[in-house]
Scaffold this active site. Sequence first.
Site, PDB file in Angstrom:
ATOM      1  N   LYS A 191      42.635-114.184 -20.195  1.00  0.00           N
ATOM      2  CA  LYS A 191      43.994-114.612 -19.872  1.00  0.00           C
ATOM      3  C   LYS A 191      44.088-116.129 -19.821  1.00  0.00           C
ATOM      4  O   LYS A 191      44.974-116.738 -20.435  1.00  0.00           O
ATOM      5  CB  LYS A 191      44.443-114.031 -18.527  1.00  0.00           C
ATOM      6  N   ASP A 220      49.076-111.564 -17.675  1.00  0.00           N
ATOM      7  CA  ASP A 220      48.872-111.704 -16.238  1.00  0.00           C
ATOM      8  C   ASP A 220      49.537-110.516 -15.551  1.00  0.00           C
ATOM      9  O   ASP A 220      49.942-109.551 -16.205  1.00  0.00           O
ATOM     10  CB  ASP A 220      49.429-113.041 -15.729  1.00  0.00           C
TER      11      ASP A 220
END
Length: 223
Positions: free
Chosen positions: A114, A132
Amino acid sequence: MEIFRRFSIQRPEPKGELEHVNPFTLVVAVALSAQATDAGVNKATRALFKIADTPEKMLALGEDGVIAHIKTIGLYRNKAKNVIALCRMLIDDFGSQVPKTLEELTRLPGVGRKTANVVMSMAFGIPTLAVDTHVFRIGNRCLMAPGKTPDEVEEQFLKVIPEQYLFHAHHWLILHGRYTCKARKPECEHCVIADLCRSPEKTFDIPAPLVELPPQFIGEAAQ
């Protein structure tokens, strides 16, 4: 196509909310944001980045110096350790420059997929999708990109997001999740895609269109 067309009208130039001054401080900020809010990270890093905006300056502070600035952030001890280790690797392996590839970025301590995707997009303009908690929730709640893991949600989103919208998709989804499609109670009455959403969790049950959309939001697919 229609969902992301509307997002593009609502926020033509979406911006990430983590404050940074260069790719290095962006990497640090995103790594610190795990299990923390952007606002909380910004409050902690404003003073830090004024005195340590390069790997060398951050390394000179040491773990204790970093901790002194970020102790209001959750897991601050482990994060400080990772920041110092990250600085050492940047200096030793990458000539103090933040790398641009997913493979190289994820080698850095405290940097997962991420974080790497956020850095690639925001620092280097590479179209990526960082999943996320907001993006994960929207993918599953709205049934756009259902998946049991962030990687599965990322894979599904990349299959359905039109190419012309991919660059900003990450920020559109995050901001939509943060301010409209909230975790505890989505604000469907303010949602620009409410009439297209397939979520079983809608906060009220009214046939489409669920909201009064301004003319610019109504496209051929919605008419």
